[in-house]
Scaffold this active site. Sequence first.
Site, PDB file in Angstrom:
ATOM      1  N   HIS A 101       0.665  -1.077  -0.123  1.00  0.00           N
ATOM      2  CA  HIS A 101      -0.009  -0.111  -0.120  1.00  0.00           C
ATOM      3  C   HIS A 101       0.971   1.312   0.009  1.00  0.00           C
ATOM      4  O   HIS A 101       2.049   1.240   0.736  1.00  0.00           O
ATOM      5  CB  HIS A 101      -1.008   0.294   1.043  1.00  0.00           C
ATOM      6  CG  HIS A 101      -1.652  -1.183   1.666  1.00  0.00           C
ATOM      7  ND1 HIS A 101      -1.207  -2.205   2.321  1.00  0.00           N
ATOM      8  CD2 HIS A 101      -3.046  -1.275   1.291  1.00  0.00           C
ATOM      9  CE1 HIS A 101      -2.435  -3.069   2.402  1.00  0.00           C
ATOM     10  NE2 HIS A 101      -3.369  -2.167   1.838  1.00  0.00           N
ATOM     11  N   ASP A 104       2.248   2.050   3.353  1.00  0.00           N
ATOM     12  CA  ASP A 104       3.339   1.284   3.912  1.00  0.00           C
ATOM     13  C   ASP A 104       4.760   1.574   3.449  1.00  0.00           C
ATOM     14  O   ASP A 104       5.816   1.271   4.061  1.00  0.00           O
ATOM     15  CB  ASP A 104       3.119  -0.522   3.361  1.00  0.00           C
ATOM     16  CG  ASP A 104       1.735  -0.861   3.479  1.00  0.00           C
ATOM     17  OD1 ASP A 104       0.990  -0.637   4.389  1.00  0.00           O
ATOM     18  OD2 ASP A 104       1.434  -1.753   2.356  1.00  0.00           O
ATOM     19  N   ASP A 309      -5.812 -13.515   9.394  1.00  0.00           N
ATOM     20  CA  ASP A 309      -4.656 -13.537   8.689  1.00  0.00           C
ATOM     21  C   ASP A 309      -3.405 -14.568   9.047  1.00  0.00           C
ATOM     22  O   ASP A 309      -2.011 -14.092   9.167  1.00  0.00           O
ATOM     23  CB  ASP A 309      -3.997 -12.040   8.602  1.00  0.00           C
ATOM     24  CG  ASP A 309      -4.858 -11.172   7.771  1.00  0.00           C
ATOM     25  OD1 ASP A 309      -5.584 -11.919   7.054  1.00  0.00           O
ATOM     26  OD2 ASP A 309      -4.534  -9.792   7.694  1.00  0.00           O
ATOM     27  N   ASP A 338      -0.749 -12.470   2.259  1.00  0.00           N
ATOM     28  CA  ASP A 338      -1.334 -11.412   3.025  1.00  0.00           C
ATOM     29  C   ASP A 338      -1.474 -12.091   4.611  1.00  0.00           C
ATOM     30  O   ASP A 338      -2.732 -12.299   5.163  1.00  0.00           O
ATOM     31  CB  ASP A 338      -2.658 -11.055   2.771  1.00  0.00           C
ATOM     32  CG  ASP A 338      -2.923  -9.799   3.193  1.00  0.00           C
ATOM     33  OD1 ASP A 338      -2.310  -9.251   4.224  1.00  0.00           O
ATOM     34  OD2 ASP A 338      -4.139  -9.195   2.650  1.00  0.00           O
TER      35      ASP A 338
HETATM   36  C1  XLS Z   1      -7.693  -6.744   4.635  1.00  0.00           C
HETATM   37  C2  XLS Z   1      -7.085  -6.925   3.203  1.00  0.00           C
HETATM   38  C3  XLS Z   1      -5.878  -5.948   2.754  1.00  0.00           C
HETATM   39  C4  XLS Z   1      -5.901  -6.083   1.305  1.00  0.00           C
HETATM   40  C5  XLS Z   1      -5.055  -4.867   0.750  1.00  0.00           C
HETATM   41  O1  XLS Z   1      -8.289  -7.669   5.149  1.00  0.00           O
HETATM   42  O2  XLS Z   1      -6.815  -8.472   2.963  1.00  0.00           O
HETATM   43  O3  XLS Z   1      -4.834  -6.567   3.449  1.00  0.00           O
HETATM   44  O4  XLS Z   1      -5.161  -7.293   0.838  1.00  0.00           O
HETATM   45  O5  XLS Z   1      -5.557  -3.674   1.035  1.00  0.00           O
HETATM   46 NI    NI Z   2      -5.656  -9.167   1.495  1.00  0.00          NI
HETATM   47 NI    NI Z   3      -7.573  -9.828   4.458  1.00  0.00          NI
END
Ligand code: XLS
Ligand code: NI
Ligand code: NI
Length: 440
Positions: A101, A104, A309, A338
């Site tokens: 992003h 980031d 995640d 991710d």
């Molecule tokens: C959030 C999303 C985010 C996207 C990118 O839940 O997974 O991390 O992958 O903005």
């Molecule tokens: Ni994501």
């Molecule tokens: Ni996500």
Amino acid sequence: MKEIFANIPAVKYEGADSKNKFAFKFYDADKVILGKKMSEHLPFAMAWWHNLCANGADMFGRGTADKSFGKKPGTMEHAKAKVDAGFEFMQKLGIKYFCWHDVDLVPEADDIKETNARLDEISDYILEKMNKTGIKCLWGTANMFGNPRYMNGAGSTNSADVFAFAAAQVKKALDITVKLGGRGYVFWGGREGYETLLNTDVKFEQENIARLMKMAVKYGRSIGFKGDFFIEPKPKEPMKHQYDFDAATAIGFLKAHGLEKDFKMNIEANHATLAGHTFEHELRISAINGMLGSVDANQGDYLLGWDTDEFPCDVYTATYAMLEILKAGGLTGGLNFDAKNRRPSYTYEDMFHAFILGMDTWALGLINAAKLIEDGTLDKFKENKYSTFKTTEIGKKILSDKTSLEELAAYAEKLGAPELPSGGSQEYLQHVINNVLFGK
Ligand code: XLS
Ligand code: NI
Ligand code: NI
């Protein structure tokens, strides 16, 4: 340059018998499976935000991991140290892609002009590293959910000024994506949704989101972006209801607004399960619509109702996912981890273990999926399951659109009761899968 992860060696494939904790047991980058190298089937990517920024802070406690990499957070020196750390990390693991992003990469300034100048500076530095290492950009995106101005959404905001800010961020993130040669550009609609219909004009908001996307396509193509735009569906979190609920919803939205040629799906495993689907369901729905683009490779926890995640360790899920991906002819994007370390896994070593786990899990998924394809039982079963449409006269007529309700009704009346071919055999197929996976 001084190494940041000085105590960690480059991670290589050593095979399943290896006891080296910094070795791959299954991911053998150059090994050819179904005519392609493992590294080509599995275009792994590092997510800048989790790996280089997130420090384990949650709602109840501050961070546990030190991601300062020796510099003061919030400075450009720190932004550069993250680049150094990221490229050393990816090189040591043999990861070829990264995703980011805008915020980031650099600390966000109060003035967007200053933020953009910082993005220009850091992307020069990243480009240098890319040229030296051959590592590539998988996709970029604009963070349009963190800054308080997006409290009512970005494309779906109630403020025309905020909409303009969202547009400005998308424009710059596209510039940087093109500069870094990114394969894709992602829209994850973090704040594009609502808490209550009492204060929300859904039609208005959705049309404005489409407007922003159309402008992004127009601008992106005008500056030479040839890759795919991706929508990353997610049903909820942070909003109670998010517009891109799942793949089917997002595809419907794209088609309704004439965006389906430029967009594909970026499917995240944890988002699929939050939507009440399996990961492979979301991949299949994308694939049959010609929109399977990229994957956010992580996993959720069936006992927890949010986006945990986690790094993927579930080999069955990776197998079913790879089966979908192979059947679809691969990804135009890649496999972006991710995913984040659990809060107590706060060391540099833990960062590496997480990726070794994730990469080996997907390698197993690939190996298993290839075995299932070579075995052929699943394919044969499916072909046979629908065979009456190919072998009977009435079936052929239906498939070639050469019949009508009247004709079918007359046919049914003559038939009495239909003969029922078996359509299930789920248990048999699951048993076959276990045999293929664990049999010698
Ligand atoms: C959030 C999303 C985010 C996207 C990118 O839940 O997974 O991390 O992958 O903005
Ligand atoms: Ni994501
Ligand atoms: Ni996500």
